[in-house]
Motif scaffolding. Structure first.
Motif, PDB file in Angstrom:
ATOM      1  N   THR A 296       0.840  -1.206   0.000  1.00 40.15           N
ATOM      2  CA  THR A 296       0.000   0.000   0.000  1.00 40.15           C
ATOM      3  C   THR A 296       0.870   1.250   0.000  1.00 40.15           C
ATOM      4  O   THR A 296       0.521   2.276  -0.600  1.00 40.15           O
ATOM      5  N   ILE A 297       2.020   1.167   0.648  1.00 37.74           N
ATOM      6  CA  ILE A 297       2.917   2.325   0.753  1.00 37.74           C
ATOM      7  C   ILE A 297       3.754   2.505  -0.508  1.00 37.74           C
ATOM      8  O   ILE A 297       3.907   3.620  -1.025  1.00 37.74           O
ATOM      9  N   ALA A 298       4.299   1.409  -1.032  1.00 37.54           N
ATOM     10  CA  ALA A 298       5.263   1.474  -2.134  1.00 37.54           C
ATOM     11  C   ALA A 298       4.733   2.149  -3.396  1.00 37.54           C
ATOM     12  O   ALA A 298       5.446   2.954  -4.019  1.00 37.54           O
ATOM     13  N   PRO A 299       3.477   1.874  -3.848  1.00 37.08           N
ATOM     14  CA  PRO A 299       3.001   2.515  -5.088  1.00 37.08           C
ATOM     15  C   PRO A 299       2.947   4.041  -5.026  1.00 37.08           C
ATOM     16  O   PRO A 299       2.896   4.703  -6.061  1.00 37.08           O
ATOM     17  N   ARG A 300       2.955   4.600  -3.849  1.00 37.86           N
ATOM     18  CA  ARG A 300       2.951   6.052  -3.717  1.00 37.86           C
ATOM     19  C   ARG A 300       4.356   6.645  -3.858  1.00 37.86           C
ATOM     20  O   ARG A 300       4.539   7.848  -3.724  1.00 37.86           O
ATOM     21  N   GLY A 301       5.338   5.785  -4.095  1.00 36.65           N
ATOM     22  CA  GLY A 301       6.709   6.257  -4.225  1.00 36.65           C
ATOM     23  C   GLY A 301       7.383   6.519  -2.889  1.00 36.65           C
ATOM     24  O   GLY A 301       8.415   7.196  -2.830  1.00 36.65           O
ATOM     25  N   LEU A 302       6.806   5.987  -1.809  1.00 35.07           N
ATOM     26  CA  LEU A 302       7.362   6.185  -0.472  1.00 35.07           C
ATOM     27  C   LEU A 302       8.189   4.968  -0.071  1.00 35.07           C
ATOM     28  O   LEU A 302       7.807   3.825  -0.357  1.00 35.07           O
ATOM     29  N   PRO A 303       9.317   5.168   0.596  1.00 36.79           N
ATOM     30  CA  PRO A 303      10.179   4.046   0.962  1.00 36.79           C
ATOM     31  C   PRO A 303       9.697   3.334   2.231  1.00 36.79           C
ATOM     32  O   PRO A 303       9.074   3.953   3.102  1.00 36.79           O
ATOM     33  N   ILE A 304       9.976   2.057   2.343  1.00 37.96           N
ATOM     34  CA  ILE A 304       9.787   1.323   3.594  1.00 37.96           C
ATOM     35  C   ILE A 304      11.124   1.402   4.334  1.00 37.96           C
ATOM     36  O   ILE A 304      12.089   0.713   3.987  1.00 37.96           O
TER      37      ILE A 304
END
Length: 832
Positions: A518-526
Motif C-alpha cells: 500500500t505504501i510502495a506505489p505512492r513512491g514512499l520508501p519502507i
C-alpha cells in the motif's frame, strides 16, 4: 533612635526594602501554589481515578485474577484502553486516538463532562461514542456524525470535555474516544501484540486501602496484574509536580539571594556613612549594644515590611499560575490561602535581611569614640573573625534552605556549590577587571573616557556588586535559551528522506506485505520493518520472579519483575546504540542459552552483568538466555529503541507483530496515506511524528515561558539592586560630580562619563553571565542530556545588548539631579 534615623534615611532604606520584595514574592507564590496543588491532588484523588481503587493488566483477567476480583466483591465497572486509528465519515478524516471501551457506571467520582450534558449517561444505552471536544472542533464534527473504530461504526452522541484518567498531555497525543465495551471484540482491534490495558474499577468507601494494597498487590504481581489505589495515584502525581515546584523554588530562591546581595551592598554603604554618628553616640555614653541595635532594628523593620509586601504580591501572583499551568494539570486547581507560605515569606523577610546585613552591621560594634577625631580608622582587622562567622552562617542557611526545598542532601550541596562558584567567578572577574584597569590605565584616552574608567575602581565603587547582579540575571536567562535549544534539537527530526516521520504500529505478520504494497506505489520508501515479540522475565540468575517479589530485603527494581517487555531480533546495532560491555552476537543457530543484548538501565535495575542468565516466558514458552552484551541507548532519538535485543535465528517463528515506518514528504501525502491504511487495515495505528514534534515544541515553549517568568524575578531583582547600588553610590560621588561642574565640566561631559561607566558595567556583567551560561549549558548537555550542544545566538544578539541598554538607562536616569541643577542647589538638596 532607630525610628528617628530611619525617617531621615527613608528614601535610601526604601530601595533596600525593594531589593527583597520580589525575591519574597517569587518564593511565596511558588510555595503557596505548590501547597495548594498538593491539597487539590489529595482532595481530588478519587475524581482523578474515578474510583476508590482499580486492578489493571495488559491481558484479560485470568482465572486467579477473577478469583481475587470476586473476593473483593466483584468490580463495579471495567474498561479496556488502547491506542488506535479513528476514521470520521465527515471528509474521510482519520486520527490517532485512545479508545476507551467502558462497561458499568464509571466514573463513580468526578464526572464525565460532555456536551450535551446528558450524553455522559446515555452513550452506552445508545451504543454511541463520546469524542474528544478538541477533535470535534478540529474536524468540524457534530453529534449525529459517525466515527469508525476498527470494523465498527459508532454514531457520535456528544463531545467529551473531561474524563477521569485522561491527562492534558497524553490527551494531546492521543485524544480519548469513549464507547461501550461490548463492541470491542467485534471491532477487530484487540489483535495479538496490541498494547491493551484492562482495568477493573471498584467503589468501596469502607476499604482500608493501605492494608488492601499490601495484601492484594503481591498476589496480583504474580499474575502479571496490578492494584492501584486513589491515594497511591495522588501520591505519584504529587511527586511529579513537586519536582517541578522544587525547581521553580530554586529559581525563586536565586532571585531572593540576589536581593540579599543588594541588601548587603546597600547596608554596607549606609552603615559606612553612619560610622561617624556611631562614634559620636559612643562619646555620649551609648554602649556597643545600643548602637548596634539601633541599626539592627532598622534593618529588621525594613525586612519585615518587605516580607509583608512581598508575601502579599506572591499571594496575588499565584492566582495566575493555574492559567499558565492548566494544560499540564489533569484537574482544575482551586487556589486557597497557604498559611505556611505566609509564615515562610515573613520569616524570610526578617531573617535574610538581618543575616545578610550582619556583615556591615558588625562594623558598628568595633567603632571607637576616637573615630570622631580621626579621619579614618580601619576596623576591618578587628571585625574579621566575626565576619567569617557571618559568612559561615550564610552558607549554612543557604544549604539548609536548599535542603528543605529539595529534600536531598546531594542536590542541596550541589546547588550551594553551583551558586558559590557562579558568585565567585563573577566577583573574581569584577575584581580582576578593576585591577587590570588600574594597572594598565590608558593615559592617552580623552578626559571623559579616563574618568569613566577611574569610577570603576574608586572607593565605594560598587563595581563588583553591579556585575554580580547583572551577571546572575543574564546567566539564568541565557542558560534557559541554550538549554531549550538543545532540548528541541534532540527532538527535531532531520529533514532527510531516509528519516521516518510516519510510524505504523500493530501490523500483524500476515498484513506486513499488504501494508508495504500500500505504501510502495505512492513512491514512499519502507524505512523500517521491525518485528516485535512480547515476553516477561521468569527467572533472574536462577531465582524466580515470584521469589524475588517476596524478598523484602532485595534492592532490585520491581518494574523489571512485572514488566511485559517488547523485544526484537536483528543482526546489527543501530545508530542510537553503543556497545559498552561484551560482544555483539549477530546470529545464533543451536547455541544455548541464547546470547542477548540488554540496555544499561535494565542491567542496572535488574542487577545483572555479563554472563548472568535470564529466563523469559515467551507467550507460554520458556527460553534460557545469557547476557552477552550491554548497550548504551540514546532514548532521545526519534526511532524505535529496545531494552532487550535477541540475535537473528531464534524468534523468527514466535508470535509477533511488526512496526513499519516511512517518510511522507508533506502533510497532504501523509493524510492520504493514513486514510487508505485505516480503510484497509483498521487494526493498524498510524502515528505522524510531525504532530508529536509540534506538541513537544509547544510543551517546551510553555515550560520555557514558565522558567523565563521565574527568571524575570531575578532580572527585576537585579535591576532593583542595580538601582539601589547606583542610588547609594550617587551619594558617594555627588561631590565629585559637583566639583567637576564647578571646575568647568559641561553636562555633556558628565553625561558621557556616566554613560561610559554603565556601558562598561552592562557589557562586562551580561557578557560574563552569557559566557558562564555557555559553560553551564555545555555541562548540562554532556552530563545530563547526553547530547551535542550548539549555542543559540539569541543571548548574544538580544540578551547582551538588551541588558546593557537597561543598565545604561538606569545609570543615566539616576544622574539627572546632578545634570539638571546648579551645583549649589544640588549640594544643599543632598545635605538635607
Amino acid at each position: 533612635m532607630a525610628w528617628r534615623d530611619g525617617k531621615a534615611s527613608g528614601k535610601r532604606l526604601l530601595l533596600f526594602m525593594a531589593s527583597i520584595i520580589l525575591g519574597i514574592a517569587a518564593v511565596v507564590s511558588i510555595q503557596s501554589f505548590s501547597q495548594n496543588l498538593e491539597e487539590n491532588i489529595g482532595l481530588q484523588s478519587k475524581a482523578l481515578m474515578g474510583a476508590d481503587f482499580l486492578i489493571d493488566s495488559n491481558q484479560p483477567a485470568n482465572e486467579r485474577v477473577v478469583q481475587i476480583i470476586d473476593s473483593l466483591g466483584g468490580s463495579d465497572a471495567m474498561e479496556v484502553k488502547f491506542a488506535s486509528m479513528a476514521a470520521f465519515s465527515k471528509d474521510n478524516a482519520s486520527k490517532f486516538v485512545q479508545v476507551r471501551g467502558v462497561e458499568g457506571g464509571f466514573p463513580f467520582y468526578g464526572e464525565l463532562e460532555t456536551e450535551p450534558k446528558e450524553a455522559a449517561s446515555t452513550y452506552q444505552q445508545k451504543e454511541g461514542a463520546l469524542v474528544d471536544a478538541t477533535v470535534m472542533l478540529q474536524f468540524g464534527l457534530q453529534p449525529g456524525d459517525s466515527v469508525t473504530l476498527g470494523t465498527t461504526k459508532f454514531p457520535i452522541i456528544g463531545s467529551l470535555i473531561t474524563a477521569p484518567g485522561s491527562t492534558g498531555i497524553s490527551a494531546s497525543v492521543a485524544p480519548p474516544i469513549m464507547v461501550p465495551y461490548k463492541f470491542m471484540e467485534a471491532s477487530g482491534l484487540l489483535e495479538k501484540g496490541s498494547r491493551v490495558t484492562y482495568a477493573y474499577y471498584f467503589k468501596n468507601t469502607e476499604a482500608d486501602l493501605t492494608a488492601l494494597d499490601e495484601i492484594v498487590d503481591p498476589l496480583l504481581d504474580a499474575e502479571n496484574a496490578d492494584m492501584d489505589t486513589h491515594t497511591a495515584t495522588s501520591e505519584r502525581l504529587g511527586r511529579r509536580y513537586n519536582n517541578v515546584g522544587r525547581f521553580l523554588n530554586l529559581v525563586a530562591f536565586i532571585a531572593l539571594l540576589l536581593g540579599c546581595v543588594g541588601i548587603a551592598s546597600s547596608v554596607h554603604i549606609y552603615i559606612k556613612e553612619k560610622l561617624r554618628a556611631v562614634a559620636v553616640l559612643k562619646c555620649m555614653g551609648a554602649s556597643r549594644k545600643q548602637t548596634f541595635l539601633i541599626f539592627l532594628i532598622q534593618i529588621a523593620g525594613m525586612g519585615l515590611i518587605g516580607g509583608i509586601i512581598g508575601t502579599g504580591v506572591g499571594l496575588l501572583l499565584q492566582q495566575s499560575f493555574p492559567l499558565i499551568l492548566q494544560e499540564f494539570l489533569p484537574f482544575e486547581v482551586v487556589i486557597g490561602t497557604s498559611y505556611q507560605a505566609i509564615a515562610v515569606g515573613l520569616l524570610l523577610g526578617v531573617f535574610m535581611s538581618v543575616l545578610f546585613a550582619l556583615s556591615p552591621l558588625i562594623n558598628t560594634w568595633y567603632v571607637s569614640p576616637l573615630q570622631v577625631l580621626r579621619v579614618q580608622e580601619n576596623v576591618g582587622a578587628r571585625s574579621r573573625p566575626a565576619q567569617i562567622g557571618v559568612l559561615i552562617a550564610i552558607v549554612v542557611f543557604v544549604f539548609l534552605f536548599a535542603y528543605w526545598l529539595l529534600n536531598n542532601l546531594g542536590y542541596a550541596a550541589g546547588f550551594v556549590l553551583g551558586i558559590a562558584f557562579t558568585f565567585a567567578v563573577l566577583g573574581g572577574i569584577a575584581l580582576l577587571f578593576m585591577r587590570l584597569v588600574k594597572r594598565y590605565f590608558p593615559k592617552s584616552w580623552s578626559f571623559s573616557a579616563r574618568q569613566s574608567l577611574l569610577n570603576l575602581f574608586r572607593p565605594n565603587n560598587q563595581t563588583a556588586v553591579l556585575i554580580l547582579a547583572i551577571g546572575i540575571g543574564t546567566f539564568l536567562i541565557s542558560t534557559l535559551y541554550f538549554t531549550k535549544d538543545f532540548l528541541l534539537a534532540k527532538a527535531t527530526m532531520e529533514s532527510s528522506a531516509q528519516t521516518p516521520n510516519i510510524i505504523l504500529f500493530d501490523v500483524q505478520s500476515h498484513q506486513k506485505e499488504a501494508v508495504a504494497q500500500t505504501i510502495a506505489p505512492r513512491g514512499l520508501p519502507i524505512l523500517d520493518n521491525i518485528p516485535i515479540i512480547t515476553m516477561r522475565i521468569q527467572k533472574i540468575k536462577d531465582r524466580s520472579v515470584n521469589e524475588l517479589r517476596l524478598d523484602s530485603t532485595g534492592t532490585m527494581r520491581r518494574w523489571v519483575l512485572n514488566h511485559e517487555f517488547r523485544v526484537t531480533y536483528r543482526d546489527s546495532l543501530m545508530a542510537s546504540e553503543k556497545l559498552v560491555a561484551g560482544e555483539w552476537e549477530p546470529k545464533v543457530a543451536a547455541k544455548r542459552p541464547v546470547p542477548i543484548s540488554i540496555s544499561e538501565n535494565v542491567a542496572e535495575d535488574a542487577q545483572v552483568v555479563l554472563g548472568d542468565t535470564l529466563q523469559f516466558n515467551v507467550q507460554g514458552m520458556l527460553m534460557e538466555t545469557v547476557v552477552a552484551s550491554i548497550r548504551q541507548i540514546d532514548w532521545g532519538r526519534m526511532q524505535m529503541n529496545f531494552n532487550i535485543v535477541f540475535p537473528s535465528g531464534v524468534l523468527e517463528k514466535a508470535p509477533q507483530f511488526h512496526v513499519l515506518s516511512t517518510n511522507a514528504p508533506d502533510k497532504a501525502t501523509s493524510a492520504s496515506l493514513q486514510q487508505e491504511l485505516v480503510q484497509k487495515f483498521p487494526n493498524v495505528s498510524v502515528l505522524d511524528l510531525r504532530q508529536v514534534l509540534e506538541l513537544v515544541e509547544g510543551i517546551l515553549d510553555k515550560i520555557s515561558w514558565v522558567i523565563s517568568f521565574m527568571a524575570f524575578f531575578s532580572i527585576i531583582t537585579g535591576i532593583i539592586v542595580l538601582i539601589g547600588s547606583v542610588r547609594n553610590s550617587k551619594y558617594q560621588r555627588i561631590r565629585e560630580s559637583v566639583l567637576l561642574r564647578t571646575l568647568g565640566a559641561k553636562s555633556g561631559q558628565i553625561l558621557k562619563i556616566t554613560a561610559l561607566e554603565y556601558l562598561y558595567l552592562g557589557v562586562l556583567g551580561s557578557g560574563i553571565g552569557i559566557l558562564l551560561s555557555l559553560v553551564g549549558s555545555q555541562l548540562l548537555a554532556f552530563f545530563v542530556f547526553d547530547t551535542a550542544f550548539v549555542p543559540s545566538w539569541v543571548p548574544f544578539l538580544v540578551v547582551l545588548p538588551g541588558i546593557t541598554l537597561l543598565v545604561l538607562a538606569i545609570g543615566l536616569s539616576n544622574s539627572r539631579s546632578v545634570l539638571q541643577s546648579p551645583p549649589l542647589q544640588v549640594l544643599r538638596k543632598e545635605g538635607r
